[in-house]
Write an enzyme that holds these catalytic residues in place. Sequence first.
Site, PDB file in Angstrom:
ATOM      1  NE  ARG A 154      -1.835   8.423  -3.175  1.00  0.00           N
ATOM      2  CZ  ARG A 154      -0.768   8.201  -3.935  1.00  0.00           C
ATOM      3  NH1 ARG A 154       0.245   7.534  -3.463  1.00  0.00           N
ATOM      4  NH2 ARG A 154      -0.710   8.668  -5.165  1.00  0.00           N
ATOM      5  CG  ASN A 166       8.989  -0.945   6.312  1.00  0.00           C
ATOM      6  OD1 ASN A 166       9.903  -1.007   7.150  1.00  0.00           O
ATOM      7  ND2 ASN A 166       8.819   0.094   5.512  1.00  0.00           N
ATOM      8  CG  ASP A 167       7.328  -2.723  13.483  1.00  0.00           C
ATOM      9  OD1 ASP A 167       7.294  -1.488  13.596  1.00  0.00           O
ATOM     10  OD2 ASP A 167       7.075  -3.505  14.426  1.00  0.00           O
ATOM     11  CB  VAL A 208       3.809   0.083   2.997  1.00  0.00           C
ATOM     12  CG1 VAL A 208       4.508  -0.343   1.711  1.00  0.00           C
ATOM     13  CG2 VAL A 208       3.999  -0.994   4.049  1.00  0.00           C
ATOM     14  N   GLY A 209       6.495   2.120   2.557  1.00  0.00           N
ATOM     15  CA  GLY A 209       7.963   2.215   2.567  1.00  0.00           C
ATOM     16  C   GLY A 209       8.642   1.548   1.375  1.00  0.00           C
ATOM     17  CE  LYS A 210       4.576   0.728  -3.098  1.00  0.00           C
ATOM     18  NZ  LYS A 210       3.732   1.403  -2.106  1.00  0.00           N
ATOM     19  N   GLY A 211       9.300   2.708  -1.701  1.00  0.00           N
ATOM     20  CA  GLY A 211      10.289   3.603  -2.310  1.00  0.00           C
ATOM     21  C   GLY A 211      11.534   3.733  -1.439  1.00  0.00           C
ATOM     22  N   PRO A 268       0.821  -1.215   0.000  1.00  0.00           N
ATOM     23  CG  PRO A 268      -0.006  -1.057   2.150  1.00  0.00           C
ATOM     24  CD  PRO A 268       0.673  -2.009   1.222  1.00  0.00           C
ATOM     25  NE  ARG A 302       3.738  11.792  -4.156  1.00  0.00           N
ATOM     26  CZ  ARG A 302       3.936  10.481  -4.019  1.00  0.00           C
ATOM     27  NH1 ARG A 302       5.152   9.993  -3.942  1.00  0.00           N
ATOM     28  NH2 ARG A 302       2.908   9.660  -3.958  1.00  0.00           N
ATOM     29  NE  ARG A 307       4.518   9.774   0.471  1.00  0.00           N
ATOM     30  CZ  ARG A 307       4.127   8.740  -0.273  1.00  0.00           C
ATOM     31  NH1 ARG A 307       4.901   7.681  -0.400  1.00  0.00           N
ATOM     32  NH2 ARG A 307       2.959   8.747  -0.881  1.00  0.00           N
TER      33      ARG A 307
HETATM   34  P1  ADP Z   1       5.792   4.101  -0.576  1.00  0.00           P
HETATM   35  O1  ADP Z   1       6.872   4.184  -1.605  1.00  0.00           O
HETATM   36  O2  ADP Z   1       5.441   2.695  -0.219  1.00  0.00           O
HETATM   37  O3  ADP Z   1       4.598   4.916  -0.912  1.00  0.00           O
HETATM   38  P2  ADP Z   1       7.650   5.621   1.064  1.00  0.00           P
HETATM   39  O4  ADP Z   1       8.914   4.861   0.848  1.00  0.00           O
HETATM   40  O5  ADP Z   1       7.501   6.932   0.383  1.00  0.00           O
HETATM   41  O6  ADP Z   1       6.367   4.712   0.798  1.00  0.00           O
HETATM   42  O7  ADP Z   1       7.518   5.818   2.633  1.00  0.00           O
HETATM   43  C1  ADP Z   1       6.471   6.602   3.185  1.00  0.00           C
HETATM   44  C2  ADP Z   1       7.018   7.359   4.396  1.00  0.00           C
HETATM   45  O8  ADP Z   1       7.257   6.451   5.450  1.00  0.00           O
HETATM   46  C3  ADP Z   1       8.319   8.082   4.110  1.00  0.00           C
HETATM   47  O9  ADP Z   1       8.298   9.348   4.729  1.00  0.00           O
HETATM   48  C4  ADP Z   1       9.365   7.168   4.743  1.00  0.00           C
HETATM   49  O10 ADP Z   1      10.500   7.900   5.187  1.00  0.00           O
HETATM   50  C5  ADP Z   1       8.621   6.546   5.898  1.00  0.00           C
HETATM   51  N1  ADP Z   1       9.015   5.186   6.283  1.00  0.00           N
HETATM   52  C6  ADP Z   1       9.331   4.167   5.451  1.00  0.00           C
HETATM   53  N2  ADP Z   1       9.584   3.056   6.161  1.00  0.00           N
HETATM   54  C7  ADP Z   1       9.435   3.371   7.468  1.00  0.00           C
HETATM   55  C8  ADP Z   1       9.569   2.646   8.712  1.00  0.00           C
HETATM   56  N3  ADP Z   1       9.884   1.369   8.747  1.00  0.00           N
HETATM   57  N4  ADP Z   1       9.308   3.296   9.849  1.00  0.00           N
HETATM   58  C9  ADP Z   1       8.953   4.605   9.830  1.00  0.00           C
HETATM   59  N5  ADP Z   1       8.832   5.357   8.721  1.00  0.00           N
HETATM   60  C10 ADP Z   1       9.051   4.734   7.534  1.00  0.00           C
HETATM   61  P1  5GP Z   2       2.708   7.028  -6.072  1.00  0.00           P
HETATM   62  O1  5GP Z   2       1.664   7.908  -6.690  1.00  0.00           O
HETATM   63  O2  5GP Z   2       2.680   7.077  -4.573  1.00  0.00           O
HETATM   64  O3  5GP Z   2       4.086   7.214  -6.637  1.00  0.00           O
HETATM   65  O4  5GP Z   2       2.308   5.524  -6.451  1.00  0.00           O
HETATM   66  C1  5GP Z   2       1.018   5.052  -6.163  1.00  0.00           C
HETATM   67  C2  5GP Z   2       0.925   3.561  -6.417  1.00  0.00           C
HETATM   68  O5  5GP Z   2       1.167   3.296  -7.802  1.00  0.00           O
HETATM   69  C3  5GP Z   2       1.943   2.728  -5.651  1.00  0.00           C
HETATM   70  O6  5GP Z   2       1.240   1.630  -5.081  1.00  0.00           O
HETATM   71  C4  5GP Z   2       2.903   2.244  -6.688  1.00  0.00           C
HETATM   72  O7  5GP Z   2       3.405   0.958  -6.359  1.00  0.00           O
HETATM   73  C5  5GP Z   2       1.994   2.165  -7.885  1.00  0.00           C
HETATM   74  N1  5GP Z   2       2.729   2.219  -9.153  1.00  0.00           N
HETATM   75  C6  5GP Z   2       3.814   2.981  -9.463  1.00  0.00           C
HETATM   76  N2  5GP Z   2       4.237   2.716 -10.705  1.00  0.00           N
HETATM   77  C7  5GP Z   2       3.409   1.757 -11.186  1.00  0.00           C
HETATM   78  C8  5GP Z   2       3.351   1.040 -12.420  1.00  0.00           C
HETATM   79  O8  5GP Z   2       4.144   1.222 -13.351  1.00  0.00           O
HETATM   80  N3  5GP Z   2       2.354   0.139 -12.557  1.00  0.00           N
HETATM   81  C9  5GP Z   2       1.452  -0.120 -11.570  1.00  0.00           C
HETATM   82  N4  5GP Z   2       0.530  -1.036 -11.790  1.00  0.00           N
HETATM   83  N5  5GP Z   2       1.479   0.529 -10.399  1.00  0.00           N
HETATM   84  C10 5GP Z   2       2.449   1.443 -10.208  1.00  0.00           C
END
Ligand code: ADP
Ligand code: 5GP
Length: 378
Positions: free
Chosen positions: A268, A291-292, A135-138, A132, A164, A257
């Site tokens: 979201r 991701n805790d 969650v911290g993917k990026g 979601p 952004r 964030r």
């Molecule tokens: P996503 O890519 O999944 O949308 P982000 O990587 O942008 O999420 O992370 C969202 C926010 O949470 C960022 O501000 C990031 O610094 C923070 N964050 C990520 N992982 C953790 C964690 N394990 N604990 C606390 N904050 C986190």
């Molecule tokens: P954000 O707007 O926060 O960058 O991304 C929102 C969501 O879109 C995230 O869940 C991210 O994983 C997803 N997303 C980013 N790029 C792609 C893509 O190329 N394909 C799909 N299906 N989802 C994506």
Amino acid sequence: MGEAPTHIPQSLQNGRHFETATTIGDKTYVIGGADGETLSIEVRIIDKCLGQWINPFVLGTKPMSCGGHSAVFLKDRILIVKKNSKPDDHTWFLEIDTPYVRLQKKVVGSEVVAWSKGVVGNAEKPVVISGPSGVGKGTLISMLMKEFPSMFGFSVSHTTRAPRGMEKDGVHYHFTEKIVMEKDIKDGKFLEFASVHGNLYGTSVEAVELVSDAGKRCMLDIDVQGARSVRASSLEAVFIFICPPSMEELEKRLRDRGTETEEQVLKRLRNAQTEIEQGKSSGIFDFILYNDKLEECYESLKKLLGLDGGVTPTPKSAPSVINLPKDHSVSKIDDKIIINCMSPKNLIMLDVSSLKGGAPGRTRGLDFRAIDSFSDGC
Ligand code: ADP
Ligand code: 5GP
């Protein structure tokens, strides 16, 4: 079923040059000349039963025209070895009856062929990361790319959402118009796409292939729908789902964030519940990580990717390419293609027994070897 490619009689060429004709069953594939608009190699088909020319729907990136080529039929595709071309551009495949082309024929409802560029060596399986928003993917992907810059590369997605503050076009995303992206999707340029939180997102075939071309392992950050599409595609990948420790913590991270409006945050969070349920139960994902504590999650991710040995793995270098001289002829013995080069004279063997991938992306697994050399007097 296949017959050796022949050069087309001048009468049939209608003033066109550098064409080959490969007959397979009732159809002859005439490859060559140039597509007037783009100067890419053109494909036309003579249907012997109907007694007429067919202009097929051509998918994939087309090779640019050159000073001729050799053509060899291989089971479900035609191998093209270009003359007078750069080392990274001499081997192409025109797929005529591969699973991808058969599927596209059903979708399009007419004759379809698909181009795929041939590449030496193999690529490591891409890594698909889903979870979601917030969650911290990026964050995890950035940490991995920072620690192992020569090993991992990011698949830059296309999106119709606005950038952004700090986001750069071509780095974080290819920011694009909906109408342009929809046309590219129709033209088969996307591996997957999905409508996420009200915007269109998608992974282009080229985004993934460019990372592999550079000898790096590709990281994809995509939503669960996208992961499902990739799972169903011909791309073999490792699928990892990232879960938040709780919905409260997810909300806190998204709000802290500070990149979304209140309305977007709420949207979201609403979608997060379904994404987590699907991520845990859909059978798409090979691994689920919580991701805790960020550092702990990052260590688990590295472990999954075989990076926890304490020794930094040696990065794989980009596969080397082989130079082919301007002129050559080509013949086939089982899975081996013999390229008879004229000047300098030598024989090169191309092993096509372990091809991987294919249209709409690259065909990997080519193996070229010099097998002989002989002097001008021979
Ligand atoms: P996503 O890519 O999944 O949308 P982000 O990587 O942008 O999420 O992370 C969202 C926010 O949470 C960022 O501000 C990031 O610094 C923070 N964050 C990520 N992982 C953790 C964690 N394990 N604990 C606390 N904050 C986190
Ligand atoms: P954000 O707007 O926060 O960058 O991304 C929102 C969501 O879109 C995230 O869940 C991210 O994983 C997803 N997303 C980013 N790029 C792609 C893509 O190329 N394909 C799909 N299906 N989802 C994506």
